[in-house]
Design a protein around this motif. Structure first.
Motif, PDB file in Angstrom:
ATOM      1  N   ASP A 251      15.860   5.651  24.310  1.00 47.21           N
ATOM      2  CA  ASP A 251      16.746   4.875  23.436  1.00 47.21           C
ATOM      3  C   ASP A 251      16.514   3.382  23.603  1.00 47.21           C
ATOM      4  O   ASP A 251      16.461   2.634  22.614  1.00 47.21           O
ATOM      5  N   GLU A 252      16.369   2.930  24.846  1.00 41.29           N
ATOM      6  CA  GLU A 252      16.183   1.503  25.103  1.00 41.29           C
ATOM      7  C   GLU A 252      14.907   0.974  24.460  1.00 41.29           C
ATOM      8  O   GLU A 252      14.900  -0.086  23.837  1.00 41.29           O
ATOM      9  N   TYR A 253      13.831   1.724  24.603  1.00 36.25           N
ATOM     10  CA  TYR A 253      12.557   1.251  24.056  1.00 36.25           C
ATOM     11  C   TYR A 253      12.520   1.372  22.533  1.00 36.25           C
ATOM     12  O   TYR A 253      11.888   0.552  21.856  1.00 36.25           O
ATOM     13  N   ALA A 254      13.194   2.372  21.986  1.00 35.63           N
ATOM     14  CA  ALA A 254      13.264   2.488  20.527  1.00 35.63           C
ATOM     15  C   ALA A 254      14.022   1.295  19.938  1.00 35.63           C
ATOM     16  O   ALA A 254      13.596   0.709  18.929  1.00 35.63           O
ATOM     17  N   LYS A 255      15.124   0.910  20.583  1.00 37.11           N
ATOM     18  CA  LYS A 255      15.897  -0.254  20.119  1.00 37.11           C
ATOM     19  C   LYS A 255      15.086  -1.532  20.305  1.00 37.11           C
ATOM     20  O   LYS A 255      15.126  -2.439  19.465  1.00 37.11           O
ATOM     21  N   MET A 256      14.334  -1.605  21.408  1.00 35.43           N
ATOM     22  CA  MET A 256      13.508  -2.778  21.666  1.00 35.43           C
ATOM     23  C   MET A 256      12.445  -2.935  20.587  1.00 35.43           C
ATOM     24  O   MET A 256      12.191  -4.042  20.095  1.00 35.43           O
ATOM     25  N   PHE A 257      11.835  -1.838  20.203  1.00 34.40           N
ATOM     26  CA  PHE A 257      10.795  -1.907  19.179  1.00 34.40           C
ATOM     27  C   PHE A 257      11.378  -2.367  17.849  1.00 34.40           C
ATOM     28  O   PHE A 257      10.773  -3.189  17.145  1.00 34.40           O
ATOM     29  N   GLU A 258      12.544  -1.842  17.489  1.00 33.80           N
ATOM     30  CA  GLU A 258      13.151  -2.236  16.224  1.00 33.80           C
ATOM     31  C   GLU A 258      13.533  -3.710  16.238  1.00 33.80           C
ATOM     32  O   GLU A 258      13.417  -4.408  15.224  1.00 33.80           O
ATOM     33  N   ARG A 259      13.991  -4.196  17.384  1.00 31.45           N
ATOM     34  CA  ARG A 259      14.313  -5.616  17.505  1.00 31.45           C
ATOM     35  C   ARG A 259      13.053  -6.462  17.327  1.00 31.45           C
ATOM     36  O   ARG A 259      13.049  -7.480  16.635  1.00 31.45           O
ATOM     37  N   LEU A 260      11.970  -6.043  17.949  1.00 37.00           N
ATOM     38  CA  LEU A 260      10.697  -6.740  17.796  1.00 37.00           C
ATOM     39  C   LEU A 260      10.248  -6.749  16.334  1.00 37.00           C
ATOM     40  O   LEU A 260       9.740  -7.748  15.826  1.00 37.00           O
ATOM     41  N   SER A 261      10.435  -5.615  15.671  1.00 39.08           N
ATOM     42  CA  SER A 261      10.023  -5.488  14.271  1.00 39.08           C
ATOM     43  C   SER A 261      10.794  -6.455  13.372  1.00 39.08           C
ATOM     44  O   SER A 261      10.232  -7.030  12.435  1.00 39.08           O
ATOM     45  N   VAL A 262      12.075  -6.641  13.675  1.00 41.45           N
ATOM     46  CA  VAL A 262      12.903  -7.563  12.887  1.00 41.45           C
ATOM     47  C   VAL A 262      12.476  -9.008  13.110  1.00 41.45           C
ATOM     48  O   VAL A 262      12.414  -9.811  12.165  1.00 41.45           O
ATOM     49  N   LEU A 263      12.147  -9.356  14.362  1.00 39.81           N
ATOM     50  CA  LEU A 263      11.762 -10.723  14.698  1.00 39.81           C
ATOM     51  C   LEU A 263      10.332 -11.051  14.271  1.00 39.81           C
ATOM     52  O   LEU A 263      10.000 -12.219  14.044  1.00 39.81           O
ATOM     53  N   ALA A 264       9.480 -10.039  14.173  1.00 45.93           N
ATOM     54  CA  ALA A 264       8.083 -10.263  13.821  1.00 45.93           C
ATOM     55  C   ALA A 264       7.938 -10.596  12.338  1.00 45.93           C
ATOM     56  O   ALA A 264       8.859 -10.390  11.532  1.00 45.93           O
ATOM     57  N   LEU A 265       6.760 -11.100  11.979  1.00 48.79           N
ATOM     58  CA  LEU A 265       6.469 -11.400  10.577  1.00 48.79           C
ATOM     59  C   LEU A 265       6.311 -10.108   9.788  1.00 48.79           C
ATOM     60  O   LEU A 265       6.071  -9.037  10.357  1.00 48.79           O
ATOM     61  N   ASP A 266       6.439 -10.199   8.487  1.00 47.09           N
ATOM     62  CA  ASP A 266       6.290  -9.021   7.631  1.00 47.09           C
ATOM     63  C   ASP A 266       4.926  -8.370   7.855  1.00 47.09           C
ATOM     64  O   ASP A 266       3.946  -9.062   8.175  1.00 47.09           O
TER      65      ASP A 266
END
Length: 293
Positions: A251-266
């Motif tokens: 769960d922690e890493y899945a949330k981390m990845f989604e957070r990274l995806s939001v902060l990253a460029l399109d």
């Protein structure tokens, strides 16, 4: 057949899931062994991944543990049916067991999410880039070429008829680090753009200005199982790689990845017209770095 001393990650994972199911229903090892008609030690070996459990025996255990038919049931049955042999076996003379485990894990993943903060992910590397990376730790030329062949063979899962969905978030620092020199890096950056033309591959760049979140999260991979409970997180370290399987870490890493995806460029969209880039995106950043080398 005597118990194996070095079970694969798949064999260990199956054992872990069976132990979790048995513990959940409060069944003792003696009772589980009675279900199979075997000695108590057999259950211990199965749960440690040291011996295989026959398909009909696994069916009995899952029923006894109250595991209803569905994604988890089917995923565990499939995991037991696999025998871990594949193209990676021909490279066992040079690659560590954990590398073979990773190749097997990639081959049966329902989806792959990768975050890399320092280098381009292995499944997107060119041969020259991979050779330069591997040569930093391996100095025997023949072994280096075998390692490169192994890494390129892993990339076959992205072009297979039933290709896996692959999402990669790469920190901008990896684009600027001249692995193998400017010429090698230009070809590598072009490879990122070409890979993104595949409908199953999505590449995002985490830019410097997005802050330090990417550095704190480090590099990791999330490999999808038949159900989210069978996902696996892989952490690669210089001396030893780690596979994480418990729900909290997943769960922690899945949330981390989604957070990274939001902060990253399109994501990179190689088919888009230049005039459609109203704001900086991953493609424009990769192209900028590539043309400035």
């Amino acid at each position: 057949m005597p118990p194996r001393s070095t079970p694969s990650e798949r064999q260990r994972r199956l054992g872990v899931e069976l132990r979790k199911l048995r513990s959940h229903v409060g069944m003792a090892g003696d009772a589980a062994s009675a279900v199979l008609g075997v000695e108590r030690t057999r259950i211990s070996h199965i749960e440690a991944g040291r011996v295989d459990v026959p398909r009909n025996g696994l069916y009995k255990l899952l029923r006894a543990y109250g595991c209803a038919e569905g994604p988890l049931f089917d995923g565990l049955m499939e995991m037991a049916q696999e025998r871990g042999r594949g193209w990676w076996d021909e490279f066992r003379d040079v690659v560590a067991p954990v590398a073979a485990d990773l190749a097997e894990l990639e081959s049966r993943s329902a989806g792959i999410r990768i975050h890399e903060s320092l280098i381009v992910p292995g499944l997107l590397q060119t041969a020259d880039y991979a050779r330069a990376v591997i040569s930093e730790s391996e100095h025997d030329a023949e072994r280096v070429e075998r390692y490169v062949d192994f890494r390129l063979a892993r990339q076959g899962i992205l072009a297979a008829p039933s290709a896996v969905t692959y999402r990669a978030i790469i920190h901008e620092a990896a684009l600027h680090t001249r692995v193998g020199g400017a010429k090698t890096m230009r070809r590598q950056l072009l490879r990122l753009i070409e890979a993104a033309r595949q409908p199953n591959v999505f590449v995002q760049v985490f830019p410097y200005e997005a802050g330090v979140y990417s550095a704190f999260s480090r590099s990791f991979g999330i490999f999808g199982g038949a159900t989210s409970g069978l996902d696996t997180v892989h952490l690669e370290h210089p001396l030893n790689s780690v596979f994480l399987r418990d729900g909290q870490h997943l769960d922690e890493y899945a949330k981390m990845f989604e957070r990274l995806s939001v902060l990253a460029l399109d994501p990179v969209d190689p088919e888009s017209e230049p005039e459609s880039h109203e704001s900086r995106d991953s493609l424009s950043l990769i192209q900028h770095v590539m043309y400035s080398m």
